[in-house]
Design a protein around this motif. Structure first.
Motif, short mmCIF file in Angstrom:
data_model
loop_
_atom_site.label_atom_id
_atom_site.label_comp_id
_atom_site.label_asym_id
_atom_site.label_seq_id
_atom_site.Cartn_x
_atom_site.Cartn_y
_atom_site.Cartn_z
N GLU A 73 0.81 -1.22 0.00
CA GLU A 73 0.00 0.00 0.00
C GLU A 73 0.84 1.27 0.00
O GLU A 73 0.52 2.23 -0.69
N ASP A 116 -0.87 -5.05 2.87
CA ASP A 116 -1.41 -3.88 3.58
C ASP A 116 -0.79 -3.94 4.97
O ASP A 116 -1.20 -4.73 5.82
N LEU A 118 -0.82 -2.08 7.49
CA LEU A 118 -1.67 -1.68 8.62
C LEU A 118 -3.04 -1.34 8.03
O LEU A 118 -3.18 -0.32 7.35
N ASP A 119 -3.99 -2.21 8.24
CA ASP A 119 -5.34 -1.95 7.75
C ASP A 119 -6.14 -1.39 8.93
O ASP A 119 -6.12 -1.96 10.02
N ASP A 243 -6.32 -4.43 0.41
CA ASP A 243 -7.31 -4.53 1.48
C ASP A 243 -8.09 -5.84 1.39
O ASP A 243 -8.56 -6.36 2.40
MG LIG Z 1 -6.30 -1.24 4.28
#
Ligand SMILES: [Mg+2]
Ligand SMILES: Nc1ncnc2c1ncn2[C@@H]1O[C@H](COP(=O)(O)O)[C@@H](O)[C@H]1OP(=O)(O)O
Ligand SMILES: [Mg+2]
Ligand SMILES: [Mg+2]
Length: 306
Positions: A73, A116, A118-119, A243
């Motif tokens: 990301e 990702d 850190l979602d 995500d």
């Molecule tokens: Mg995310």
């Protein structure tokens, strides 16, 4: 681990260890107090934890698997990380399992790893830390096949902190106990920070007995897997392939379904558009097609149309 261990098993096993290490970084940044928040766009924050966790994951995976395409990301390409962040020990208990025949011969060029780090960043900055997950998704030939969902702030009854859930299609899931959602209710889990009028129309048509508003794609899929909700509805563009890749694989390895709002699976090849333009609909224990058809066609057509 032997040299004949299939590549997908080796990638999953190292991803499990790496997601845990990233989780420690995320807890350490919070403890130290300065989150270093940068706004990437509207409702799209990034913190020092996102940046550092991504470096740890991408450096560790690309050192071991240099020819595999990894997309993160935060777009990080800085692989000069301290030794302390380089994870080289795969999760041994994962490697004890047999690789499903379908993936045994997958070659490096068949894979894309979607990271990702850190979602649930918005929730992380606002103190809803239980919504935070680290997501590592393993796509093979265009499809989400394997995934890791690590929760750095999960509190075990024993006092231990953090847990790591994995799923591989054809093998199953681990790290938690799946629970079916209650039969006499219909509970929706949805966004708490990215809603709009069109999205609200899609949620309202279900006339749900409860609507849970929580952060992160990883956390919402865990709610489906643990019987807290029947469907995850996100009728707006905004979330991206990193995500959904891991959550889709884990959910589907356990019999659920994750698609866009029209009931179509996303593609996960290296050149695919990053945005999930047509939203997300995920379910467990329901007829997924029936859920799709409940959402009025004009709403479905309007999501992501401009
Ligand atoms: Mg995310
Ligand atoms: N409009 C958006 N812009 C950027 N990221 C988004 C947007 N909508 C959703 N996301 C990503 O999808 C996740 C799930 O969305 P929501 O919590 O609103 O249901 C968010 O935590 C965020 O991931 P991240 O926190 O990794 O940036
Ligand atoms: Mg983000
Ligand atoms: Mg993120």
């Amino acid at each position: 681990m032997t040299s004949t261990t299939p590549l997908v098993m080796r990638i999953m096993a190292l991803s499990i260890s790496t997601a845990k290490r990233a989780g420690v970084i995320i807890r350490d940044v919070l403890k130290q107090g300065d989150l270093g928040i940068v706004d990437k766009g509207k409702n799209d924050p990034q913190t020092e934890a996102d940046r550092s966790a991504e470096k740890c994951i991408i450096a560790s995976l690309s050192k071991k698997f240099p020819t595999i395409k990894i997309i993160g990301e935060e777009g990080g390409t800085d692989l000069n990380v301290c030794d302390d962040w380089l994870v080289s020990e795969p999760n041994e208990s994962f490697l004890q399992q047999s690789c499903p025949a379908a993936w045994q011969d997958a070659q490096p060029e068949d894979f894309v790893i979607w990271v990702d780090p850190l979602d649930g960043t918005a929730e992380y900055t606002q103190g809803f830390v239980e919504h935070v997950t680290v997501l590592i998704g393993v796509a093979i030939k265009n499809s989400a096949v394997g995934g890791i969902i690590h929760q750095p702030f999960y509190q075990h009854a024993s006092g231990e902190i953090g847990r790591t859930i994995w799923g591989l299609k054809g093998l199953g899931t681990g790290g938690f106990t799946p629970v079916a959602p209650p039969k006499d209710e219909f509970i929706i889990t949805t966004t708490r920070s990215h809603s709009n009028a069109l999205h609200q129309r899609a949620v309202d048509v279900f006339n749900a007995s409860k609507v849970l508003k929580v952060g992160g794609a990883g956390y919402k899929v865990l709610q489906l897997l643990e019987g807290k909700a029947h469907a995850y509805v996100f009728a707006t563009p905004g979330c991206k392939k990193w995500d959904t890749c891991a959550p889709e694989a884990v959910l589907e390895a356990n019999g659920g379904t994750l698609t866009n709002i029209n009931g179509e699976h996303y593609e996960y090849h290296a050149d695919v558009e990053h945005v999930n333009r047509r939203g997300v609909l995920a379910s467990v224990g329901s007829d997924h097609k029936e859920l799709v058809e409940k959402i009025p066609l004009d709403v479905r057509q309007a999501v992501g149309s401009k």
